[in-house]
Design an enzyme around this catalytic site. Structure first.
Site, PDB file in Angstrom:
ATOM      1  N   GLY A   1       0.776  -1.241   0.000  1.00 60.52           N
ATOM      2  CA  GLY A   1       0.000   0.000   0.000  1.00 60.52           C
ATOM      3  C   GLY A   1       0.803   1.285   0.000  1.00 60.52           C
TER       4      GLY A   1
ATOM      5  N   GLY B   1       2.799   2.243  -2.373  1.00 58.60           N
ATOM      6  CA  GLY B   1       3.211   2.566  -3.739  1.00 58.60           C
ATOM      7  C   GLY B   1       2.341   3.618  -4.404  1.00 58.60           C
ATOM      8  N   GLN B   2       2.468   3.683  -5.721  1.00 60.33           N
ATOM      9  CA  GLN B   2       1.772   4.730  -6.488  1.00 60.33           C
ATOM     10  C   GLN B   2       0.257   4.670  -6.312  1.00 60.33           C
ATOM     11  OE1 GLN B   2       2.080   4.410 -10.769  1.00 60.33           O
ATOM     12  NE2 GLN B   2       1.256   6.448 -11.098  1.00 60.33           N
TER      13      GLN B   2
ATOM     14  N   TYR C   1       6.168 -10.023 -15.709  1.00 59.11           N
ATOM     15  CA  TYR C   1       5.070  -9.249 -15.116  1.00 59.11           C
ATOM     16  C   TYR C   1       3.739  -9.671 -15.745  1.00 59.11           C
ATOM     17  CZ  TYR C   1       2.365  -4.977 -13.994  1.00 59.11           C
ATOM     18  OH  TYR C   1       1.426  -4.080 -13.557  1.00 59.11           O
TER      19      TYR C   1
ATOM     20  N   LYS D   1       0.551 -11.768 -14.149  1.00 62.15           N
ATOM     21  CA  LYS D   1      -0.787 -11.164 -14.059  1.00 62.15           C
ATOM     22  C   LYS D   1      -1.846 -12.045 -14.728  1.00 62.15           C
ATOM     23  CE  LYS D   1      -0.060  -7.387 -11.679  1.00 62.15           C
ATOM     24  NZ  LYS D   1      -0.734  -7.109 -10.400  1.00 62.15           N
TER      25      LYS D   1
HETATM   26  N1  LIG Z   1       0.966   1.962 -11.668  1.00 62.00           N
HETATM   27  C1  LIG Z   1       0.474   1.517 -12.813  1.00 62.00           C
HETATM   28  O1  LIG Z   1       0.559   2.191 -13.848  1.00 62.00           O
HETATM   29  C2  LIG Z   1      -0.220   0.180 -12.845  1.00 62.00           C
HETATM   30  C3  LIG Z   1      -0.825  -0.231 -14.041  1.00 62.00           C
HETATM   31  C4  LIG Z   1      -1.432  -1.470 -14.092  1.00 62.00           C
HETATM   32  C5  LIG Z   1      -1.486  -2.266 -12.963  1.00 62.00           C
HETATM   33  N2  LIG Z   1      -0.903  -1.836 -11.801  1.00 62.00           N
HETATM   34  C6  LIG Z   1      -0.923  -2.745 -10.652  1.00 62.00           C
HETATM   35  O2  LIG Z   1      -1.334  -2.052  -9.483  1.00 62.00           O
HETATM   36  C7  LIG Z   1      -0.628  -2.580  -8.352  1.00 62.00           C
HETATM   37  C8  LIG Z   1       0.031  -1.444  -7.608  1.00 62.00           C
HETATM   38  O3  LIG Z   1       0.905  -0.789  -8.489  1.00 62.00           O
HETATM   39  P1  LIG Z   1       1.781   0.457  -8.029  1.00 62.00           P
HETATM   40  O4  LIG Z   1       2.007   1.256  -9.251  1.00 62.00           O
HETATM   41  O5  LIG Z   1       1.207   1.058  -6.820  1.00 62.00           O
HETATM   42  O6  LIG Z   1       3.137  -0.299  -7.693  1.00 62.00           O
HETATM   43  P2  LIG Z   1       4.367   0.246  -6.776  1.00 62.00           P
HETATM   44  O7  LIG Z   1       5.586  -0.437  -7.280  1.00 62.00           O
HETATM   45  O8  LIG Z   1       4.335   1.715  -6.702  1.00 62.00           O
HETATM   46  O9  LIG Z   1       3.959  -0.344  -5.344  1.00 62.00           O
HETATM   47  C9  LIG Z   1       4.058  -1.721  -5.041  1.00 62.00           C
HETATM   48  C10 LIG Z   1       4.308  -1.852  -3.559  1.00 62.00           C
HETATM   49  O10 LIG Z   1       4.512  -3.235  -3.246  1.00 62.00           O
HETATM   50  C11 LIG Z   1       5.406  -3.289  -2.161  1.00 62.00           C
HETATM   51  N3  LIG Z   1       6.036  -4.603  -1.996  1.00 62.00           N
HETATM   52  C12 LIG Z   1       7.156  -5.076  -2.605  1.00 62.00           C
HETATM   53  N4  LIG Z   1       7.450  -6.296  -2.117  1.00 62.00           N
HETATM   54  C13 LIG Z   1       6.500  -6.593  -1.188  1.00 62.00           C
HETATM   55  C14 LIG Z   1       6.283  -7.708  -0.336  1.00 62.00           C
HETATM   56  N5  LIG Z   1       7.105  -8.759  -0.328  1.00 62.00           N
HETATM   57  N6  LIG Z   1       5.225  -7.667   0.510  1.00 62.00           N
HETATM   58  C15 LIG Z   1       4.397  -6.587   0.540  1.00 62.00           C
HETATM   59  N7  LIG Z   1       4.554  -5.512  -0.254  1.00 62.00           N
HETATM   60  C16 LIG Z   1       5.597  -5.522  -1.103  1.00 62.00           C
HETATM   61  C17 LIG Z   1       6.437  -2.208  -2.493  1.00 62.00           C
HETATM   62  O11 LIG Z   1       7.159  -1.813  -1.334  1.00 62.00           O
HETATM   63  C18 LIG Z   1       5.571  -1.101  -3.089  1.00 62.00           C
HETATM   64  O12 LIG Z   1       5.244  -0.126  -2.124  1.00 62.00           O
HETATM   65  C19 LIG Z   1       0.344  -3.621  -8.882  1.00 62.00           C
HETATM   66  O13 LIG Z   1      -0.195  -4.904  -8.704  1.00 62.00           O
HETATM   67  C20 LIG Z   1       0.444  -3.298 -10.353  1.00 62.00           C
HETATM   68  O14 LIG Z   1       0.701  -4.438 -11.112  1.00 62.00           O
HETATM   69  C21 LIG Z   1      -0.270  -0.630 -11.727  1.00 62.00           C
END
Ligand SMILES: NC(=O)c1ccc[n+]([C@@H]2O[C@H](COP(=O)([O-])OP(=O)(O)OC[C@H]3O[C@@H](n4cnc5c(N)ncnc54)[C@H](O)[C@@H]3O)[C@@H](O)[C@H]2O)c1
Length: 337
Positions: free
Chosen positions: A32, A34-35, A164, A168
Protein backbone atom coordinates in the site's frame (compact mmCIF):
# COMPACT_ATOMS: atom_id res chain seq x y z
CA UNK A 1 -18.41 5.65 40.55
CA UNK A 2 -19.51 6.77 37.02
CA UNK A 3 -22.52 9.02 36.51
CA UNK A 4 -25.53 7.58 34.70
CA UNK A 5 -25.17 10.06 31.86
CA UNK A 6 -21.50 9.10 31.36
CA UNK A 7 -22.43 5.42 31.18
CA UNK A 8 -25.26 6.21 28.73
CA UNK A 9 -22.88 8.23 26.57
CA UNK A 10 -20.32 5.41 26.59
CA UNK A 11 -23.01 2.86 25.59
CA UNK A 12 -24.16 5.16 22.79
CA UNK A 13 -20.62 5.52 21.47
CA UNK A 14 -20.16 1.73 21.42
CA UNK A 15 -23.54 1.32 19.70
CA UNK A 16 -22.66 3.93 17.06
CA UNK A 17 -19.31 2.27 16.52
CA UNK A 18 -20.99 -1.13 15.99
CA UNK A 19 -23.44 0.40 13.54
CA UNK A 20 -20.55 2.07 11.75
CA UNK A 21 -18.52 -1.12 11.60
CA UNK A 22 -21.48 -3.03 10.17
CA UNK A 23 -22.24 -0.38 7.58
CA UNK A 24 -18.71 -0.32 6.22
CA UNK A 25 -16.30 -3.00 5.06
CA UNK A 26 -13.03 -3.45 6.93
CA UNK A 27 -10.23 -3.32 4.39
CA UNK A 28 -6.60 -4.45 4.21
CA UNK A 29 -4.35 -3.12 1.43
CA UNK A 30 -1.09 -4.97 0.69
CA UNK A 31 1.78 -3.17 -1.05
CA UNK A 32 0.00 0.00 0.00
CA UNK A 33 2.92 2.45 0.06
CA UNK A 34 3.21 2.57 -3.74
CA UNK A 35 1.77 4.73 -6.49
CA UNK A 36 -1.77 3.34 -6.18
CA UNK A 37 -1.95 2.32 -2.52
CA UNK A 38 -1.41 5.74 -0.95
CA UNK A 39 -4.24 7.57 -2.80
CA UNK A 40 -6.45 4.49 -2.57
CA UNK A 41 -6.13 4.32 1.23
CA UNK A 42 -6.93 8.03 1.46
CA UNK A 43 -10.12 7.62 -0.59
CA UNK A 44 -11.27 4.44 1.17
CA UNK A 45 -10.78 6.12 4.55
CA UNK A 46 -12.92 9.06 3.43
CA UNK A 47 -15.64 6.68 2.28
CA UNK A 48 -15.62 4.02 4.99
CA UNK A 49 -13.88 5.59 7.99
CA UNK A 50 -10.21 5.86 8.92
CA UNK A 51 -10.49 3.03 11.45
CA UNK A 52 -11.76 0.60 8.77
CA UNK A 53 -8.71 0.72 6.49
CA UNK A 54 -5.37 -0.92 7.31
CA UNK A 55 -2.47 -0.07 5.03
CA UNK A 56 0.40 -2.57 4.85
CA UNK A 57 3.73 -2.82 3.04
CA UNK A 58 7.35 -3.78 3.72
CA UNK A 59 8.78 -0.26 3.48
CA UNK A 60 9.14 2.36 6.17
CA UNK A 61 6.17 4.70 5.78
CA UNK A 62 6.47 8.48 5.76
CA UNK A 63 5.34 10.45 8.83
CA UNK A 64 2.46 11.82 6.78
CA UNK A 65 1.28 8.32 5.87
CA UNK A 66 1.41 7.29 9.54
CA UNK A 67 -0.73 10.29 10.48
CA UNK A 68 -3.39 9.25 7.95
CA UNK A 69 -4.29 5.95 9.67
CA UNK A 70 -3.18 2.46 10.69
CA UNK A 71 -0.04 1.16 9.01
CA UNK A 72 1.31 -2.38 9.54
CA UNK A 73 4.38 -4.20 8.23
CA UNK A 74 3.31 -7.21 6.17
CA UNK A 75 5.41 -9.16 3.68
CA UNK A 76 3.01 -11.01 1.36
CA UNK A 77 5.55 -13.79 1.00
CA UNK A 78 5.06 -14.53 4.70
CA UNK A 79 1.53 -15.87 4.85
CA UNK A 80 1.35 -15.69 8.67
CA UNK A 81 1.95 -11.94 8.74
CA UNK A 82 -0.95 -11.25 6.40
CA UNK A 83 -3.10 -13.86 8.14
CA UNK A 84 -2.57 -12.20 11.50
CA UNK A 85 -3.66 -8.84 10.09
CA UNK A 86 -6.76 -10.36 8.48
CA UNK A 87 -7.83 -12.06 11.69
CA UNK A 88 -7.00 -9.30 14.16
CA UNK A 89 -8.72 -6.64 12.07
CA UNK A 90 -11.73 -8.72 10.94
CA UNK A 91 -11.00 -7.88 7.34
CA UNK A 92 -13.83 -8.08 4.76
CA UNK A 93 -12.07 -6.70 1.67
CA UNK A 94 -8.52 -7.62 0.73
CA UNK A 95 -6.89 -5.33 -1.84
CA UNK A 96 -3.68 -6.90 -3.06
CA UNK A 97 -1.40 -4.34 -4.70
CA UNK A 98 2.08 -5.77 -3.98
CA UNK A 99 3.87 -6.54 -7.22
CA UNK A 100 7.08 -5.96 -9.13
CA UNK A 101 6.11 -3.95 -12.24
CA UNK A 102 7.05 -4.63 -15.86
CA UNK A 103 10.44 -2.95 -16.31
CA UNK A 104 11.82 -3.81 -12.84
CA UNK A 105 10.40 -7.35 -13.14
CA UNK A 106 12.51 -7.99 -16.25
CA UNK A 107 15.60 -6.94 -14.29
CA UNK A 108 14.92 -9.44 -11.46
CA UNK A 109 12.86 -12.34 -12.79
CA UNK A 110 13.31 -14.65 -9.72
CA UNK A 111 12.04 -11.92 -7.38
CA UNK A 112 9.15 -11.09 -9.73
CA UNK A 113 8.18 -14.78 -9.74
CA UNK A 114 8.34 -14.97 -5.96
CA UNK A 115 6.43 -11.77 -5.27
CA UNK A 116 3.93 -11.75 -8.14
CA UNK A 117 3.21 -15.49 -8.25
CA UNK A 118 3.93 -16.97 -4.80
CA UNK A 119 2.72 -13.81 -3.03
CA UNK A 120 -0.53 -14.00 -5.00
CA UNK A 121 -0.98 -17.69 -4.06
CA UNK A 122 -0.75 -16.71 -0.40
CA UNK A 123 -3.33 -13.97 -0.84
CA UNK A 124 -5.76 -16.18 -2.75
CA UNK A 125 -5.59 -18.88 -0.08
CA UNK A 126 -6.21 -16.33 2.68
CA UNK A 127 -9.17 -14.79 0.78
CA UNK A 128 -10.64 -18.29 0.47
CA UNK A 129 -10.05 -19.21 4.10
CA UNK A 130 -11.43 -15.96 5.56
CA UNK A 131 -14.11 -15.33 2.91
CA UNK A 132 -12.80 -11.92 1.92
CA UNK A 133 -13.82 -10.01 -1.19
CA UNK A 134 -10.54 -9.89 -3.10
CA UNK A 135 -9.28 -7.26 -5.53
CA UNK A 136 -6.12 -7.85 -7.58
CA UNK A 137 -5.25 -5.37 -10.33
CA UNK A 138 -4.09 -6.70 -13.67
CA UNK A 139 -2.67 -4.68 -16.54
CA UNK A 140 -2.44 -3.97 -20.26
CA UNK A 141 0.80 -5.97 -19.85
CA UNK A 142 -1.29 -9.15 -19.54
CA UNK A 143 -1.57 -9.07 -23.34
CA UNK A 144 1.17 -9.88 -25.86
CA UNK A 145 2.20 -9.50 -29.50
CA UNK A 146 -0.40 -12.03 -30.68
CA UNK A 147 -3.27 -10.12 -29.00
CA UNK A 148 -5.28 -7.68 -31.13
CA UNK A 149 -3.75 -4.32 -30.22
CA UNK A 150 -6.23 -1.74 -31.46
CA UNK A 151 -8.63 -2.27 -29.88
CA UNK A 152 -7.85 -5.01 -27.32
CA UNK A 153 -11.05 -6.66 -26.04
CA UNK A 154 -11.59 -8.35 -22.65
CA UNK A 155 -11.43 -11.81 -24.17
CA UNK A 156 -8.72 -12.61 -26.70
CA UNK A 157 -5.43 -14.47 -26.91
CA UNK A 158 -3.06 -13.51 -24.04
CA UNK A 159 0.55 -14.51 -24.54
CA UNK A 160 2.58 -11.80 -22.74
CA UNK A 161 6.37 -11.77 -23.13
CA UNK A 162 7.27 -10.25 -19.72
CA UNK A 163 7.34 -12.04 -16.37
CA UNK A 164 5.07 -9.25 -15.12
CA UNK A 165 2.48 -10.04 -17.79
CA UNK A 166 2.77 -13.80 -17.25
CA UNK A 167 2.27 -13.37 -13.50
CA UNK A 168 -0.79 -11.16 -14.06
CA UNK A 169 -2.44 -13.66 -16.46
CA UNK A 170 -1.72 -16.26 -13.78
CA UNK A 171 -3.45 -14.07 -11.15
CA UNK A 172 -6.46 -13.46 -13.43
CA UNK A 173 -6.92 -17.16 -14.19
CA UNK A 174 -6.32 -18.39 -10.66
CA UNK A 175 -8.64 -15.73 -9.21
CA UNK A 176 -11.37 -16.76 -11.62
CA UNK A 177 -10.72 -20.43 -10.81
CA UNK A 178 -11.06 -19.70 -7.06
CA UNK A 179 -14.33 -17.89 -7.81
CA UNK A 180 -15.81 -20.81 -9.74
CA UNK A 181 -14.34 -23.56 -7.54
CA UNK A 182 -14.60 -22.07 -4.03
CA UNK A 183 -16.86 -19.04 -4.43
CA UNK A 184 -14.11 -16.52 -3.65
CA UNK A 185 -15.50 -13.07 -4.52
CA UNK A 186 -12.58 -12.22 -6.81
CA UNK A 187 -12.66 -8.93 -8.71
CA UNK A 188 -9.97 -7.77 -11.12
CA UNK A 189 -9.41 -4.74 -13.34
CA UNK A 190 -6.81 -4.52 -16.08
CA UNK A 191 -5.32 -1.05 -15.72
CA UNK A 192 -3.50 0.98 -18.37
CA UNK A 193 -0.57 3.21 -17.38
CA UNK A 194 -1.63 5.20 -14.33
CA UNK A 195 -0.59 8.87 -14.18
CA UNK A 196 -0.29 10.59 -10.81
CA UNK A 197 1.33 13.77 -9.54
CA UNK A 198 1.82 13.16 -5.81
CA UNK A 199 3.01 9.53 -5.83
CA UNK A 200 6.00 8.13 -7.71
CA UNK A 201 5.71 5.39 -10.36
CA UNK A 202 7.07 1.94 -9.42
CA UNK A 203 9.09 1.01 -12.53
CA UNK A 204 6.60 0.33 -15.30
CA UNK A 205 6.88 0.81 -19.06
CA UNK A 206 4.42 3.74 -19.03
CA UNK A 207 6.42 5.76 -16.45
CA UNK A 208 7.64 8.15 -19.18
CA UNK A 209 4.22 9.82 -19.11
CA UNK A 210 4.96 10.94 -15.52
CA UNK A 211 8.70 11.66 -15.79
CA UNK A 212 8.08 13.94 -18.78
CA UNK A 213 6.19 16.47 -16.59
CA UNK A 214 8.94 16.60 -13.95
CA UNK A 215 11.59 17.14 -16.64
CA UNK A 216 9.43 19.72 -18.47
CA UNK A 217 9.44 21.82 -15.29
CA UNK A 218 13.02 21.07 -14.23
CA UNK A 219 14.89 21.16 -17.53
CA UNK A 220 12.39 22.19 -20.22
CA UNK A 221 13.33 19.03 -22.14
CA UNK A 222 12.94 15.25 -21.88
CA UNK A 223 14.72 12.27 -23.43
CA UNK A 224 12.05 9.62 -23.93
CA UNK A 225 12.89 5.89 -23.78
CA UNK A 226 10.01 5.06 -26.17
CA UNK A 227 9.62 6.08 -29.83
CA UNK A 228 7.43 9.11 -30.48
CA UNK A 229 4.66 7.09 -32.15
CA UNK A 230 4.26 4.45 -29.38
CA UNK A 231 0.56 4.50 -28.53
CA UNK A 232 -0.44 3.18 -25.08
CA UNK A 233 -3.62 3.36 -23.00
CA UNK A 234 -3.42 5.63 -19.93
CA UNK A 235 -5.55 6.85 -17.01
CA UNK A 236 -5.48 9.66 -14.46
CA UNK A 237 -5.05 8.39 -10.87
CA UNK A 238 -8.43 9.67 -9.59
CA UNK A 239 -10.24 7.67 -12.27
CA UNK A 240 -8.18 4.61 -11.36
CA UNK A 241 -9.09 4.94 -7.66
CA UNK A 242 -12.75 5.46 -8.56
CA UNK A 243 -12.72 2.32 -10.70
CA UNK A 244 -11.51 0.27 -7.71
CA UNK A 245 -14.26 1.71 -5.49
CA UNK A 246 -16.86 1.06 -8.22
CA UNK A 247 -15.86 -2.55 -8.86
CA UNK A 248 -15.63 -3.33 -5.13
CA UNK A 249 -19.04 -1.81 -4.44
CA UNK A 250 -20.73 -3.32 -7.52
CA UNK A 251 -23.46 -5.80 -6.60
CA UNK A 252 -22.72 -9.37 -7.69
CA UNK A 253 -25.63 -9.28 -10.11
CA UNK A 254 -23.90 -6.55 -12.19
CA UNK A 255 -20.68 -8.50 -12.67
CA UNK A 256 -20.97 -10.68 -15.75
CA UNK A 257 -17.25 -11.49 -15.65
CA UNK A 258 -14.58 -11.28 -12.96
CA UNK A 259 -11.84 -9.51 -14.96
CA UNK A 260 -12.51 -6.29 -16.87
CA UNK A 261 -10.46 -3.94 -19.04
CA UNK A 262 -10.73 -0.30 -17.93
CA UNK A 263 -9.31 2.64 -19.85
CA UNK A 264 -9.69 6.37 -20.21
CA UNK A 265 -7.48 7.56 -23.10
CA UNK A 266 -4.64 6.47 -25.41
CA UNK A 267 -1.79 8.67 -26.57
CA UNK A 268 1.74 8.62 -27.98
CA UNK A 269 4.76 10.57 -26.63
CA UNK A 270 4.38 12.90 -29.67
CA UNK A 271 0.76 13.63 -28.78
CA UNK A 272 1.60 14.13 -25.11
CA UNK A 273 4.37 16.54 -26.13
CA UNK A 274 1.88 18.63 -28.16
CA UNK A 275 -0.48 18.76 -25.18
CA UNK A 276 2.40 19.82 -22.89
CA UNK A 277 3.52 22.50 -25.35
CA UNK A 278 0.13 24.22 -24.93
CA UNK A 279 1.39 25.04 -21.39
CA UNK A 280 5.14 25.10 -22.04
CA UNK A 281 5.66 26.18 -25.69
CA UNK A 282 9.46 25.83 -25.42
CA UNK A 283 9.37 22.24 -24.15
CA UNK A 284 11.53 19.92 -26.26
CA UNK A 285 11.48 16.12 -26.55
CA UNK A 286 14.09 13.75 -27.97
CA UNK A 287 13.95 9.98 -28.34
CA UNK A 288 16.33 7.23 -27.32
CA UNK A 289 14.38 3.95 -27.17
CA UNK A 290 15.73 1.31 -24.74
CA UNK A 291 14.64 -2.19 -23.67
CA UNK A 292 11.20 -0.88 -22.67
CA UNK A 293 10.37 -0.20 -26.35
CA UNK A 294 10.10 -3.95 -27.00
CA UNK A 295 7.71 -4.32 -24.07
CA UNK A 296 5.54 -1.40 -25.24
CA UNK A 297 5.46 -2.78 -28.79
CA UNK A 298 3.78 -5.96 -27.50
CA UNK A 299 1.09 -4.14 -25.50
CA UNK A 300 -2.37 -2.87 -26.44
CA UNK A 301 -2.53 0.52 -28.17
CA UNK A 302 -6.21 1.07 -27.43
CA UNK A 303 -8.09 -0.78 -24.72
CA UNK A 304 -11.70 -1.83 -25.32
CA UNK A 305 -13.52 -1.41 -22.00
CA UNK A 306 -17.14 -1.38 -23.22
CA UNK A 307 -18.10 -4.29 -20.94
CA UNK A 308 -17.07 -2.34 -17.82
CA UNK A 309 -19.00 0.69 -19.12
CA UNK A 310 -22.11 -1.42 -19.79
CA UNK A 311 -22.12 -3.78 -16.81
CA UNK A 312 -21.22 -1.53 -13.88
CA UNK A 313 -21.27 1.91 -15.51
CA UNK A 314 -17.53 2.60 -15.62
CA UNK A 315 -17.19 6.23 -16.62
CA UNK A 316 -13.75 7.89 -16.50
CA UNK A 317 -13.73 11.66 -16.17
CA UNK A 318 -10.26 12.87 -17.21
CA UNK A 319 -8.97 13.08 -20.81
CA UNK A 320 -5.49 14.01 -22.11
CA UNK A 321 -5.92 17.80 -21.72
CA UNK A 322 -7.43 17.34 -18.24
CA UNK A 323 -4.50 15.14 -17.26
CA UNK A 324 -1.88 17.65 -18.44
CA UNK A 325 -3.66 20.49 -16.65
CA UNK A 326 -3.86 18.52 -13.37
CA UNK A 327 -0.20 17.46 -13.51
CA UNK A 328 1.10 21.00 -13.98
CA UNK A 329 -1.30 22.46 -11.42
CA UNK A 330 -0.17 20.00 -8.76
CA UNK A 331 3.57 20.02 -9.51
CA UNK A 332 3.80 23.80 -9.75
CA UNK A 333 1.77 24.35 -6.58
CA UNK A 334 3.83 21.88 -4.55
CA UNK A 335 7.14 22.59 -6.30
CA UNK A 336 7.33 18.81 -6.47
CA UNK A 337 9.65 18.26 -9.46
N1 LIG B 1 0.97 1.96 -11.67
C1 LIG B 1 0.47 1.52 -12.81
O1 LIG B 1 0.56 2.19 -13.85
C2 LIG B 1 -0.22 0.18 -12.84
C3 LIG B 1 -0.83 -0.23 -14.04
C4 LIG B 1 -1.43 -1.47 -14.09
C5 LIG B 1 -1.49 -2.27 -12.96
N2 LIG B 1 -0.90 -1.84 -11.80
C6 LIG B 1 -0.92 -2.75 -10.65
O2 LIG B 1 -1.33 -2.05 -9.48
C7 LIG B 1 -0.63 -2.58 -8.35
C8 LIG B 1 0.03 -1.44 -7.61
O3 LIG B 1 0.91 -0.79 -8.49
P1 LIG B 1 1.78 0.46 -8.03
O4 LIG B 1 2.01 1.26 -9.25
O5 LIG B 1 1.21 1.06 -6.82
O6 LIG B 1 3.14 -0.30 -7.69
P2 LIG B 1 4.37 0.25 -6.78
O7 LIG B 1 5.59 -0.44 -7.28
O8 LIG B 1 4.34 1.72 -6.70
O9 LIG B 1 3.96 -0.34 -5.34
C9 LIG B 1 4.06 -1.72 -5.04
C10 LIG B 1 4.31 -1.85 -3.56
O10 LIG B 1 4.51 -3.23 -3.25
C11 LIG B 1 5.41 -3.29 -2.16
N3 LIG B 1 6.04 -4.60 -2.00
C12 LIG B 1 7.16 -5.08 -2.60
N4 LIG B 1 7.45 -6.30 -2.12
C13 LIG B 1 6.50 -6.59 -1.19
C14 LIG B 1 6.28 -7.71 -0.34
N5 LIG B 1 7.11 -8.76 -0.33
N6 LIG B 1 5.23 -7.67 0.51
C15 LIG B 1 4.40 -6.59 0.54
N7 LIG B 1 4.55 -5.51 -0.25
C16 LIG B 1 5.60 -5.52 -1.10
C17 LIG B 1 6.44 -2.21 -2.49
O11 LIG B 1 7.16 -1.81 -1.33
C18 LIG B 1 5.57 -1.10 -3.09
O12 LIG B 1 5.24 -0.13 -2.12
C19 LIG B 1 0.34 -3.62 -8.88
O13 LIG B 1 -0.19 -4.90 -8.70
C20 LIG B 1 0.44 -3.30 -10.35
O14 LIG B 1 0.70 -4.44 -11.11
C21 LIG B 1 -0.27 -0.63 -11.73
Amino acid sequence: MFSKSLIRQFALTIHRRQLHDKAHPRILITGGCGQLGVPLAKRLRQLYGTENVVLSDIVRPSDELLRQGTYRYADVMDVKQVQELLVNNQIDWLIHLSALLSAVGERDVPLAMKLNIEGTHNILELARKYKCRLFIPSTIGAFGPESPRNPTPDFCIQRPRTIYGVSKVHAELLGEYFFHRYGVDFRCLRFPGIISADTKPGGGTTDYAIEIFHEALKAGAYKCYLRGNTRLPMMWIDDCIQSIVDIMEAPDSKLKQRTYNVSAMSFTPDELTKAIQKYKPNFKISYQPDDRQKIADSWPEVFDDHNAREHWKWNPKVDLDGLVQRMFEYLEKHKNF
